[in-house]
Design an enzyme around this catalytic site. Structure first.
Site, PDB file in Angstrom:
ATOM      1  N   LYS A  67      23.693  62.755  70.339  1.00 43.45           N
ATOM      2  CA  LYS A  67      24.303  62.260  71.582  1.00 43.45           C
ATOM      3  C   LYS A  67      25.515  63.083  72.016  1.00 43.45           C
ATOM      4  CE  LYS A  67      22.554  57.585  71.182  1.00 43.45           C
ATOM      5  NZ  LYS A  67      22.762  56.169  71.407  1.00 43.45           N
ATOM      6  N   GLY A 130      31.158  50.879  61.429  1.00 47.26           N
ATOM      7  CA  GLY A 130      30.440  52.122  61.679  1.00 47.26           C
ATOM      8  C   GLY A 130      31.148  52.997  62.694  1.00 47.26           C
ATOM      9  N   GLY A 132      29.437  55.944  63.981  1.00 46.19           N
ATOM     10  CA  GLY A 132      28.364  56.893  64.306  1.00 46.19           C
ATOM     11  C   GLY A 132      28.182  57.046  65.801  1.00 46.19           C
ATOM     12  N   GLY A 133      26.948  57.348  66.191  1.00 45.46           N
ATOM     13  CA  GLY A 133      26.648  57.719  67.568  1.00 45.46           C
ATOM     14  C   GLY A 133      26.925  56.673  68.624  1.00 45.46           C
ATOM     15  N   TYR A 220      17.630  46.304  65.999  1.00 43.20           N
ATOM     16  CA  TYR A 220      16.627  45.325  66.470  1.00 43.20           C
ATOM     17  C   TYR A 220      15.348  45.367  65.643  1.00 43.20           C
ATOM     18  CZ  TYR A 220      14.793  49.439  68.933  1.00 43.20           C
ATOM     19  OH  TYR A 220      14.304  50.686  69.238  1.00 43.20           O
ATOM     20  N   GLY A 241      20.035  43.577  68.331  1.00 43.76           N
ATOM     21  CA  GLY A 241      20.227  44.646  69.311  1.00 43.76           C
ATOM     22  C   GLY A 241      19.122  44.792  70.344  1.00 43.76           C
TER      23      GLY A 241
HETATM   24  P1  ATR Z   1      25.591  59.604  62.746  1.00 39.88           P
HETATM   25  O1  ATR Z   1      26.673  59.190  61.804  1.00 39.88           O
HETATM   26  O2  ATR Z   1      24.868  60.851  62.314  1.00 39.88           O
HETATM   27  O3  ATR Z   1      25.990  59.611  64.184  1.00 39.88           O
HETATM   28  P2  ATR Z   1      24.438  57.039  63.085  1.00 39.88           P
HETATM   29  O4  ATR Z   1      23.088  56.517  62.704  1.00 39.88           O
HETATM   30  O5  ATR Z   1      24.867  56.937  64.474  1.00 39.88           O
HETATM   31  O6  ATR Z   1      24.455  58.535  62.594  1.00 39.88           O
HETATM   32  O7  ATR Z   1      25.545  56.363  62.203  1.00 39.88           O
HETATM   33  C1  ATR Z   1      25.307  55.941  60.953  1.00 39.88           C
HETATM   34  C2  ATR Z   1      26.408  54.973  60.599  1.00 39.88           C
HETATM   35  O8  ATR Z   1      25.962  54.161  59.515  1.00 39.88           O
HETATM   36  C3  ATR Z   1      27.662  55.683  60.127  1.00 39.88           C
HETATM   37  O9  ATR Z   1      28.771  54.890  60.457  1.00 39.88           O
HETATM   38  C4  ATR Z   1      27.426  55.710  58.614  1.00 39.88           C
HETATM   39  O10 ATR Z   1      28.589  55.817  57.839  1.00 39.88           O
HETATM   40  P3  ATR Z   1      29.121  57.274  57.365  1.00 39.88           P
HETATM   41  O11 ATR Z   1      29.867  57.803  58.546  1.00 39.88           O
HETATM   42  O12 ATR Z   1      29.976  56.982  56.205  1.00 39.88           O
HETATM   43  O13 ATR Z   1      27.909  58.080  57.020  1.00 39.88           O
HETATM   44  C5  ATR Z   1      26.817  54.356  58.399  1.00 39.88           C
HETATM   45  N1  ATR Z   1      26.039  54.296  57.145  1.00 39.88           N
HETATM   46  C6  ATR Z   1      24.814  54.795  56.929  1.00 39.88           C
HETATM   47  N2  ATR Z   1      24.408  54.532  55.667  1.00 39.88           N
HETATM   48  C7  ATR Z   1      25.439  53.864  55.065  1.00 39.88           C
HETATM   49  C8  ATR Z   1      25.655  53.305  53.758  1.00 39.88           C
HETATM   50  N3  ATR Z   1      24.726  53.382  52.794  1.00 39.88           N
HETATM   51  N4  ATR Z   1      26.834  52.661  53.517  1.00 39.88           N
HETATM   52  C9  ATR Z   1      27.783  52.564  54.488  1.00 39.88           C
HETATM   53  N5  ATR Z   1      27.626  53.066  55.735  1.00 39.88           N
HETATM   54  C10 ATR Z   1      26.485  53.701  56.025  1.00 39.88           C
END
Ligand code: ATR
Length: 275
Positions: A67, A130, A132-133, A220, A241
């Site tokens: 994104k 979180g 992330g994206g 979702y 969601g």
């Molecule tokens: P991206 O981080 O590549 O944008 P995302 O799917 O939008 O991908 O975000 C994934 C989110 O889930 C992130 O906040 C991630 O935490 P990290 O930044 O520490 O990676 C969180 N996440 C994924 N797996 C996780 C886990 N096992 N424990 C805690 N948080 C997790």
């Protein structure tokens, strides 16, 4: 007749129900178009954007993890996409410019905020799990609702700190401190992938929450994550969601076709059958 082509790019993509939704609407509104999945590596983004420029593709959605990565290849970045530095919808405008929009903010507003029966929402203390994206879109929408206290917590602290640079008014709670600080929180929004079908779950207990807590999950699939099940058992208001997903798609469809597709029980049923 030549069909218009739309797609979603990201990786992994197999879970995406965007084709189901958009192809349903193309049929319903008699638009000769097809929407497919294009799973790509980061270094292929430029090629895809070129396909929009030369009209091989009419529009794309962008999902994790691209994104933000698409932005350098765009000619114009509009409104919420600029504010969040997060683009999920791309098309060519009438001047031949490749334009990036963000419809996640609208999706979050329509799918969650406007459906909540929370009183004086501005006073709520909201915790976003979180970084992330989708997190920047959630923060932007909450700030636009004038919510005064927004907290964020992420397993990787640095990513929460990066988001705070963009939105300095948010406060960081360390991942290990979530359980200790949860008792003051009015609303939790899970934007992590924890709870996704076949994936990992939270290690936090979330024991000492307020009884009038509202829990929103951006996930979702499944429709009821472990967290939703746990909170429901304790009579806590929960939302998944699905609505956010449908509303972000509705705005993308509108940007591409100038038609606001109807969100109703029929489309919800079509999606649910795929879950
Ligand atoms: P991206 O981080 O590549 O944008 P995302 O799917 O939008 O991908 O975000 C994934 C989110 O889930 C992130 O906040 C991630 O935490 P990290 O930044 O520490 O990676 C969180 N996440 C994924 N797996 C996780 C886990 N096992 N424990 C805690 N948080 C997790």
């Amino acid at each position: 007749m030549i069909k218009k082509k739309y797609a979603i790019i990201g990786k992994p993509l197999s879970h995406s129900l965007s084709p189901t939704l958009h192809n349903f609407w193309f049929q319903k509104y008699k638009i000769a178009a097809n929407y497919s999945l294009i799973e790509i590596e980061l270094n292929k983004i430029e090629d895809i954007i070129k396909k929009i420029k030369n009209k091989e593709l009419q529009g794309i959605n962008v999902t994790v993890p691209y994104k933000q990565a698409v932005i350098p290849f765009l000619d114009v970045v509009e409104n919420e996409a600029k504010e969040t530095q997060s683009v999920n919808t791309i098309n060519l405008n009438y001047e031949g410019k490749v334009v990036g929009n963000n419809t996640d903010v609208y999706g979050f507003e329509q799918g969650f905020i406007n459906k909540l029966n929370a009183s004086s929402i501005e006073e709520n203390k909201v915790l976003i799990l979180g970084a992330g994206g989708v997190s920047p879109s959630v923060i932007y929408a909450l700030a636009r609702k004038r919510i005064k206290q927004i907290f964020i917590s992420n397993r990787t602290l640095r990513k929460a700190e990066d988001i705070k640079k963009k939105f300095p008014f948010i406060e960081i709670i360390e991942w290990e401190d979530v359980d200790a600080k949860i008792e003051n929180i009015d609303m939790i929004i899970n934007t992590t992938s924890l709870g996704l079908k076949g994936g990992a779950n939270f290690k936090q207990e979330f024991h000492k929450t307020k009884s009038n807590l509202v829990y929103c999950d951006v996930i979702y699939n499944p429709t009821e994550t472990m967290m939703i099940k746990k909170f429901k058992k304790n009579k806590i208001q929960t939302h998944n969601g699905l609505e956010m997903f449908m509303y972000q798609a509705q705005k993308s469809f509108y940007l591409w076709n100038a038609i606001k597709p109807e969100i109703n029980k029929e489309i919800e049923k079509t999606i649910m059958m795929k879950l």
